[in-house]
Design an enzyme around this catalytic site. Structure first.
Site, PDB file in Angstrom:
ATOM      1  N   LYS A 153      -2.401 -11.593  10.331  1.00 47.26           N
ATOM      2  CA  LYS A 153      -2.307 -11.848  11.760  1.00 47.26           C
ATOM      3  C   LYS A 153      -3.209 -13.005  12.178  1.00 47.26           C
ATOM      4  O   LYS A 153      -4.341 -13.127  11.722  1.00 47.26           O
ATOM      5  CB  LYS A 153      -2.690 -10.577  12.541  1.00 47.26           C
ATOM      6  CG  LYS A 153      -1.669  -9.452  12.403  1.00 47.26           C
ATOM      7  CD  LYS A 153      -2.096  -8.238  13.197  1.00 47.26           C
ATOM      8  CE  LYS A 153      -1.013  -7.165  13.131  1.00 47.26           C
ATOM      9  NZ  LYS A 153       0.236  -7.581  13.781  1.00 47.26           N
ATOM     10  N   HIS A 213      -6.137  -1.117   6.212  1.00 45.80           N
ATOM     11  CA  HIS A 213      -6.240  -2.056   7.321  1.00 45.80           C
ATOM     12  C   HIS A 213      -7.623  -2.118   7.960  1.00 45.80           C
ATOM     13  O   HIS A 213      -8.207  -3.196   8.104  1.00 45.80           O
ATOM     14  CB  HIS A 213      -5.217  -1.695   8.398  1.00 45.80           C
ATOM     15  CG  HIS A 213      -3.811  -1.619   7.908  1.00 45.80           C
ATOM     16  ND1 HIS A 213      -3.252  -2.566   7.063  1.00 45.80           N
ATOM     17  CD2 HIS A 213      -2.835  -0.711   8.143  1.00 45.80           C
ATOM     18  CE1 HIS A 213      -1.989  -2.241   6.812  1.00 45.80           C
ATOM     19  NE2 HIS A 213      -1.718  -1.120   7.440  1.00 45.80           N
ATOM     20  N   LYS A 256       0.840  -1.189   0.000  1.00 51.95           N
ATOM     21  CA  LYS A 256       0.000   0.000   0.000  1.00 51.95           C
ATOM     22  C   LYS A 256       0.882   1.248   0.000  1.00 51.95           C
ATOM     23  O   LYS A 256       2.052   1.170   0.381  1.00 51.95           O
ATOM     24  CB  LYS A 256      -0.940  -0.008   1.204  1.00 51.95           C
ATOM     25  CG  LYS A 256      -0.234   0.160   2.551  1.00 51.95           C
ATOM     26  CD  LYS A 256      -1.244   0.245   3.652  1.00 51.95           C
ATOM     27  CE  LYS A 256      -0.580   0.394   5.005  1.00 51.95           C
ATOM     28  NZ  LYS A 256       0.086   1.699   5.235  1.00 51.95           N
ATOM     29  N   HIS A 314      -0.699  -6.593   5.957  1.00 48.03           N
ATOM     30  CA  HIS A 314      -0.216  -7.493   7.006  1.00 48.03           C
ATOM     31  C   HIS A 314      -1.243  -7.684   8.118  1.00 48.03           C
ATOM     32  O   HIS A 314      -1.171  -8.677   8.847  1.00 48.03           O
ATOM     33  CB  HIS A 314       1.113  -6.991   7.583  1.00 48.03           C
ATOM     34  CG  HIS A 314       1.019  -5.750   8.400  1.00 48.03           C
ATOM     35  ND1 HIS A 314       1.022  -4.486   7.851  1.00 48.03           N
ATOM     36  CD2 HIS A 314       0.913  -5.574   9.744  1.00 48.03           C
ATOM     37  CE1 HIS A 314       0.925  -3.592   8.814  1.00 48.03           C
ATOM     38  NE2 HIS A 314       0.864  -4.213   9.962  1.00 48.03           N
ATOM     39  N   GLU A 360      -2.137   4.299  18.202  1.00 45.97           N
ATOM     40  CA  GLU A 360      -0.689   4.126  18.257  1.00 45.97           C
ATOM     41  C   GLU A 360      -0.088   5.183  19.166  1.00 45.97           C
ATOM     42  O   GLU A 360      -0.480   6.350  19.113  1.00 45.97           O
ATOM     43  CB  GLU A 360      -0.074   4.252  16.859  1.00 45.97           C
ATOM     44  CG  GLU A 360      -0.521   3.185  15.880  1.00 45.97           C
ATOM     45  CD  GLU A 360       0.168   3.333  14.532  1.00 45.97           C
ATOM     46  OE1 GLU A 360       1.366   3.029  14.440  1.00 45.97           O
ATOM     47  OE2 GLU A 360      -0.503   3.768  13.586  1.00 45.97           O
TER      48      GLU A 360
END
Length: 501
Positions: free
Chosen positions: A192, A250, A158, A188, A226
């Site tokens: 997971k 995501h 991306k 990603h 975050e």
């Protein structure tokens, strides 16, 4: 050397011999994820019996030995497995570097052909294109002109475009050189274990799928705060922002996992068909139900414009307008420099239609359960929730109420928790990139995204990203939970984090 703990499984999963070409071979992603990932796959017996990794880029890192030394340092710093002399020798002898660019790929094409002849490659070469978006189309053109792209599996990172028009242009450019089945758009988050457990949790257990709908579910929260600031990534962030970096990729992909209908089979075509239906049912996002923010001090970062209006925070409400989800809000939140770093999917359930137990007092007796303000200003326990923690130590918990021991009928918040690592302690899990790289070598598209999905998500996001209705980013203090307008977005239930964390 590769672990032979389960020879039968290893033979079934070991890909065919092939050459792997990494563009951006000296970059941060390769250092932190790709080389450690391939190394761990080799130790697990999940790499081909024989393979070669050819790094490439515009500038040479020196001799092949100097290139290998860089990778040795990366494995020492970021690898999950011990690096011994024996395992390093087995891995390092397969590494080399060849200079190439969008204008000249002939030397690289020759090196790839020679390496394939040397190992007797029978599997499709893997080409990992970790390059800036501005270079993507020209690099793909070079891969086509030199023949490197012929029958290759191409992995791209991306962002997959910047808006609807650029996403369509990128897909058109890719399709001039490659077939859609050759393209692996990597995310990603979908690699997971915890994300995949959403599917297992729903479709492998008769207890949950019958209640996975608007009759029982009141809301869904996908929350990825975050603690880090942009930390030297100003050039990327100024051109992308939190929305394009996280929401269109995501978080909306996770929404697809939560909301999709049961596929007819657990394979790529069936899963993509149902995820595409979800994205087609997504209502275009409402700017009035979207809050953008920018942390205080962002404009003081190096290479950030003094008047930058780039968002470092996003919170929004989304809706899936189909029979299963009509009327259920999906709350998405992500941002930099926030109070905590977590990846949590929360599915909240309706409360019973008739309250048999008094909830007017603080029922959080032991401090473990969260409480929020009720309509009358008192405190009550949060509604029943299923909580997926998408960490490297994934857990699934079911939050509920139970009677507190004692002479009165007081209720307390309790949790039933599934700890994946503990319950399957003798299994050898793969990190997200490792799982996805292995899937590419197997040719399995199940956890990757297709062109029509990407284009539809840009259409859904267009009302917020384009035109005069884009919300202005609001300032927020570093270490907070973002602007107050975002904290209040899921009223009256509130966000699970931080109250229910």
């Amino acid at each position: 050397m590769p672990d032979q703990r389960d020879a039968k499984t290893t033979r079934a999963q070991r890909p065919e011999n092939r050459v792997l070409v990494l563009f951006g071979a000296t970059g941060d992603l390769a250092k932190r994820k790709l080389y450690p990932g391939f190394f761990h796959l080799m130790l697990a017996g999940l790499m081909p019996e024989d393979f070669r990794i050819i790094g490439s880029g515009r500038h040479s890192p020196g001799t092949d030995e100097e290139f290998r030394e860089r990778i040795h340092d990366a494995l020492s710093e970021f690898g999950r497995k011990e690096l011994t002399d024996e395992t390093w020798e087995a891995f390092s002898e397969r590494l080399s570097f060849v200079v190439s660019s969008a204008d000249d790929g002939e030397d690289l094409a020759k090196a790839v052909k020679d390496a394939e002849d040397e190992i007797g490659a029978t599997g499709s070469r893997l080409v990992y294109l970790s390059v800036p978006p501005s270079a993507m189309e020209s690099m793909v053109g070079m891969l086509g002109e030199t023949g490197i792209a012929k029958d290759a599996a191409l992995v791209i990172e991306k962002p997959f475009g910047h808006d609807v028009a650029s996403a369509k242009a990128l897909n058109a450019a890719l399709h001039e050189t490659l077939r859609e089945e050759q393209i692996f758009r990597i995310d990603h988050f979908l690699g997971k274990e915890a994300a995949q457990n959403i599917l297992a949790f729903r479709f492998a257990n008769g207890l949950f799928e019958p209640i996975w709908n608007r009759d029982h579910i009141a809301y869904v929260q996908i929350d990825v705060p975050e603690k880090l600031t942009i930390e030297g990534r100003a050039a990327f962030y100024e051109g992308t922002g939190a929305f394009r970096d996280m929401i269109t990729t995501h978080l909306l992909q996770l929404l697809g996992f939560v909301a999709l209908e049961p596929p007819v089979a657990l394979n790529a075509d069936a899963l993509h068909a149902e995820r595409t239906k979800v994205f087609q049912s997504l209502r275009p996002l409402d700017p009035e139900r979207t809050v953008l923010g920018q942390y205080e001090g962002y404009r003081d970062e190096d290479d950030v414009a003094d008047d930058s209006d780039v968002e470092t925070f996003v919170a929004l409400e989304a809706h899936v307008d189909n029979w299963r989800w009509k009327g259920v809000p999906f709350f998405l939140r992500t941002g930099k420099a926030l109070a905590d770093g977590r990846r949590v999917v929360t599915v909240g359930f309706h409360e019973p239609p008739m309250r048999m137990f008094p909830l007017h007092r603080d029922v959080d007796h032991d401090g473990d359960g969260a409480v929020v303000n009720d309509f009358d200003g008192h405190k009550r326990a949060r509604p029943n929730e299923i909580v997926f923690e998408l960490s490297e130590d994934p857990t699934v918990s079911i939050e509920m109420l139970a009677k507190v021991p004692g002479p009165t009928m007081d209720l307390g918040a309790v949790s039933m928790k599934l700890d994946i690592d503990q319950d399957f302690y003798d299994r050898h899990g793969l990190e997200a990139y490792e799982r996805l790289l292995h899937d590419v070598m197997k040719g399995d598209h199940m956890l990757f995204t297709r062109a029509e999905e990407i284009e539809r998500l840009w259409e859904v996001c267009a009302p917020v990203l384009e035109g005069d209705d884009r919300p202005a980013p609001l300032p927020y203090a570093q270490g907070s939970w973002g602007p107050e307008e975002a904290v209040a977005l899921p009223h009256p239930r509130g966000w699970r984090l931080p109250d229910g964390g």
